[in-house]
Enzyme design. Structure first.
Site, PDB file in Angstrom:
ATOM      1  N   ILE A 186      41.145  40.207  36.046  1.00 38.80           N
ATOM      2  CA  ILE A 186      42.114  39.419  36.811  1.00 38.80           C
ATOM      3  C   ILE A 186      41.608  38.999  38.190  1.00 38.80           C
ATOM      4  O   ILE A 186      42.369  38.443  38.983  1.00 38.80           O
ATOM      5  CB  ILE A 186      43.450  40.182  36.979  1.00 38.80           C
ATOM      6  CG1 ILE A 186      43.254  41.485  37.769  1.00 38.80           C
ATOM      7  CG2 ILE A 186      44.081  40.437  35.626  1.00 38.80           C
ATOM      8  CD1 ILE A 186      44.555  42.140  38.195  1.00 38.80           C
ATOM      9  N   LYS A 187      40.329  39.223  38.480  1.00 34.31           N
ATOM     10  CA  LYS A 187      39.823  38.832  39.795  1.00 34.31           C
ATOM     11  C   LYS A 187      39.583  37.318  39.860  1.00 34.31           C
ATOM     12  O   LYS A 187      39.793  36.594  38.890  1.00 34.31           O
ATOM     13  CB  LYS A 187      38.538  39.596  40.106  1.00 34.31           C
ATOM     14  CG  LYS A 187      38.768  41.084  40.345  1.00 34.31           C
ATOM     15  CD  LYS A 187      39.719  41.332  41.502  1.00 34.31           C
ATOM     16  CE  LYS A 187      39.796  42.788  41.924  1.00 34.31           C
ATOM     17  NZ  LYS A 187      40.299  43.706  40.925  1.00 34.31           N
ATOM     18  N   THR A 188      39.122  36.842  41.023  1.00 34.16           N
ATOM     19  CA  THR A 188      38.949  35.408  41.264  1.00 34.16           C
ATOM     20  C   THR A 188      38.078  34.764  40.197  1.00 34.16           C
ATOM     21  O   THR A 188      38.352  33.669  39.721  1.00 34.16           O
ATOM     22  CB  THR A 188      38.333  35.174  42.654  1.00 34.16           C
ATOM     23  OG1 THR A 188      39.057  35.953  43.613  1.00 34.16           O
ATOM     24  CG2 THR A 188      38.397  33.712  43.040  1.00 34.16           C
TER      25      THR A 188
ATOM     26  N   ASP B  26      36.550  42.084  37.480  1.00 36.97           N
ATOM     27  CA  ASP B  26      37.351  42.563  36.361  1.00 36.97           C
ATOM     28  C   ASP B  26      38.219  41.421  35.814  1.00 36.97           C
ATOM     29  O   ASP B  26      38.182  40.306  36.351  1.00 36.97           O
ATOM     30  CB  ASP B  26      38.148  43.813  36.762  1.00 36.97           C
ATOM     31  CG  ASP B  26      39.378  43.522  37.620  1.00 36.97           C
ATOM     32  OD1 ASP B  26      39.799  42.362  37.713  1.00 36.97           O
ATOM     33  OD2 ASP B  26      39.923  44.470  38.205  1.00 36.97           O
TER      34      ASP B  26
END
Length: 373
Positions: free
Chosen positions: A182-184, A180
């Site tokens: 804001i993930k890594t 999504d």
């Protein structure tokens, strides 16, 4: 306002989308297959993993449980300190979530408590690799195998993390990642299911596009299949070429994105280590795909949040324990003393790859100022 997190995307991702637009094939197609192959190569492992791309990390988890036949009468063990999606995918199948307590220094599932949660109805254990820091997978897998239980790793935070020299996703039963915003790394929205079990793989492939047999293979070639059969319950969970194109660029950037976040986290550690009012979590940066930065505030956590907001700095609490929500209170069995304790202390601070040195300094300065350090 300095946000808690934000995606690191730009001209390269925008350029990658252009040929998808020009092709007119915006849904699932050949670019999705490229992305699946890229994830498989990134994760590695022997034997080679099957990777199935879907539209979110949540649907990855749900479709994995569905492929395993999880349903009414089954129990699934999860930590309560997780995003509510981990619990929602369990109750969506009709199964019962059983909440497990956590370790205070990592916020990951407590293996000793886990043993107490197992019953004859336990079908799946879902360890959450909180912050990207891996759970004690050897112990969890041993417990599971001794009790004929499947392990489905919620690795939404842990893309790129290692456990005992192996990447998360390269071992175990089933691993689910989230991509999504804001993930890594991000696909805009997206997720994958990884397994080495061919039967599970074939079921997930069908289920992600409405239980349709064979249609996936035509779509991988950007061809429409007008003759097909539906052979099981399925969902509209497939990833699009647009999202996959973004993800292909992000995979190539992973090392630089992760390195920047780790450098900021190490700076935080150094500056906060001597502040009596803060407690740092145990982290091994050489083995982590770092998702977020969390400290424990011994007192005045909410006051600190207000102070930071007044200074233009975002902060958050990740997460409200699931057993605190009205819908899940009735699933409680045993006290979760450590979960409840750390919930009153944890605070998420700004951490993202595009965060500047100036922004980092401001966060450090205002936290030190709050504690009169």
């Amino acid at each position: 306002m300095i946000p808690v997190s934000k995606p690191s995307i730009g001209a390269e991702e925008l350029k990658a989308i252009e040929p998808v637009f020009k092709s007119g094939w915006l849904g699932m197609g050949s670019v999705v297959k490229e992305f699946e192959d890229a994830v498989a190569a990134f994760v590695g492992g022997e034997p080679q993993s099957y990777v199935i791309a879907v539209n979110t990390g949540t649907t990855a988890m749900h479709i994995a449980l569905s492929a395993l036949g999880v349903g009414a009468g089954d129990e699934v063990i999860i930590p309560s300190l997780t995003f509510v999606a981990t619990a929602q995918i369990v109750t969506a199948t009709g199964a019962t979530p059983v909440f497990c307590d956590i370790e205070e220094d990592t916020l990951n599932i407590d293996v000793n408590y886990l043993k107490k949660c197992i019953t004859k109805k336990t079908k799946v254990i879902i360890p959450v690799h909180y912050r990207g820091f891996p759970c004690s997978m050897s112990a969890i897998l041993n417990i599971a195998r001794n009790n004929n239980i499947i392990v489905v790793e919620d690795a939404a935070h842990a893309f790129g993390s290692f456990y005992q020299g192996k990447k998360i996703g390269s071992f175990g039963d089933i691993t689910c990642f989230s991509f999504d915003p804001i993930k890594t790394i991000t696909c805009g929205e997206g997720g994958v299911v990884i397994t080495r079990d061919k039967k599970i793989y074939e079921s997930v492939v069908r289920k992600r596009i409405l239980g349709i047999d064979k249609d996936t293979w035509s779509r991988y070639k950007n061809e429409r299949s007008w003759s097909y059969d539906v052979i099981e319950q399925g969902y509209r969970y497939h990833m699009s070429n647009i999202n996959a194109a973004i993800g292909l660029v992000q995979i190539k950037k992973f090392e630089q994105l992760n390195k920047r976040k780790i450098n900021i986290a190490k700076r935080y550690d150094k500056e906060f280590a001597h502040i009596e009012g803060l407690s740092l979590l145990r982290t091994e940066y050489e083995d982590i795909g770092l998702f977020t930065y969390i400290v424990k505030v011994k007192n005045r956590r909410d006051e600190l949040m207000v102070h930071l907001k007044e200074k233009g700095i975002g902060s958050g609490i990740h997460y409200i324990p699931v057993h605190h929500f009205t819908y899940y209170k009735n699933f409680m069995r045993n006290p979760l003393l450590k979960t409840d304790k750390v919930y009153e202390q944890i605070l998420t601070l700004p951490l993202y790859s595009d965060m500047t040195d100036q922004e980092t300094c401001l966060v450090v300065k205002e936290i030190q100022s709050f504690f009169d350090f």
